[in-house]
Design an enzyme around this catalytic site. Sequence first.
Site, short mmCIF file in Angstrom:
data_model
loop_
_atom_site.label_atom_id
_atom_site.label_comp_id
_atom_site.label_asym_id
_atom_site.label_seq_id
_atom_site.Cartn_x
_atom_site.Cartn_y
_atom_site.Cartn_z
CD GLU A 1 56.20 89.15 25.65
OE1 GLU A 1 56.19 88.20 24.84
OE2 GLU A 1 56.26 88.98 26.88
CG HIS B 1 57.74 85.50 26.56
ND1 HIS B 1 56.47 86.03 26.59
CD2 HIS B 1 57.66 84.32 27.24
CE1 HIS B 1 55.65 85.22 27.24
NE2 HIS B 1 56.36 84.17 27.65
NE ARG C 1 51.03 83.72 31.31
CZ ARG C 1 51.78 82.74 30.89
NH1 ARG C 1 53.10 82.86 30.93
NH2 ARG C 1 51.24 81.62 30.41
#
Length: 364
Positions: free
Chosen positions: A293, A312, A264
């Site tokens: 993001e 990600h 994270r």
Amino acid sequence: MAKLSAILLGDAMIPFQGFQAAWEKHLSPYGDIAFAGDWEPSWDKLQYRRLEVEKKGPEIEPCDPLVLREGKNASVLMGLFIAVSSSVMDAMPYLRIIGVSRAGLENVNVEEATRRGILVFNVMGRNAHAVSDFAVGMMLAECRNIARAFVSIKNGEWRKTFANSGNIPELGGKTVGIVGFGNIGRLVAKKLSGFETNTVVYDPYASAESIREAGCTPVDLEELFSTADFVTLHARLTDANKGMVNAELLGKMKPSAYLINTGRAGLVDQDALVESLREKRIMGAALDVFATEPIAKDSPFLALDNVTLTTHIAGTTSDALTNSPFLLASDIAEFLKNGAGKFIVNRDVLDDPAFRSWLETVRR
């Protein structure tokens, strides 16, 4: 025997058909699908919405129109990233089971579900192999300049020198520090054993005995950061550890060390990390998660030559995504059959009189 009535809400990552197939395989003897559809079919919108929910919780999302329209008589809600807030529970007065096919619970108001006597299931370790593979890959990509060499060839260059050219390591014999020793952290340790690393672990929730049994050494956080050649983060983000990798902790790392984050973004003080990389206080970093993001076009990370960035994708493999609804549905079915569900989050609900009474009607 009372029948379950289910709302299945997929999204761009796992469309509803995956949950539908899992229900039909494992849960159809217990009831029917009242509605199946996608909560957020747009991939770009999903990335933004899920990140906002992970940072701020499910209450920031209004109750989805699909839930308002279809959920008033349903007893089960299943999905992946659907935000399950108190307003969703208000719209589903007969809701008794919530299931999300992921390990993270940031998108579910578990406290409110427990208060209302609603049992919550998740899927621990659904993408543990995917993320652990990726974390080891990121160590190699960053320290061996794999991505940078590829970019140089694409740009018509034949680059042989890099920020770490004076000290390019092999993994063998190096000390790797794992922060967080759940399913992913344990698999990282297992996979690194083939490289013959010295693996140290910090996890306040894991016993020293279990860490040693895995062939690792338990240490405190400061010792881990000061001795490790690679630090890889696999802790779940909480209020207690938000920003724990701060300037002070980064300052304890060796100048030759690397930070890997496939967990994270909130675990790391981003400004402090940028400064450590820019000033070459650490050798490099590899990051799959970001505070915003997609990453901002003016992000200072983009100006650095000692960082590997990915979008990600650590947990996104076909195997992990395809299997997770089936793992979830199977566990709920096992619970309904004999009470043996292993992915139950809030077991206090099992003692709730109203829930117990409802469960009896389902099991008859």
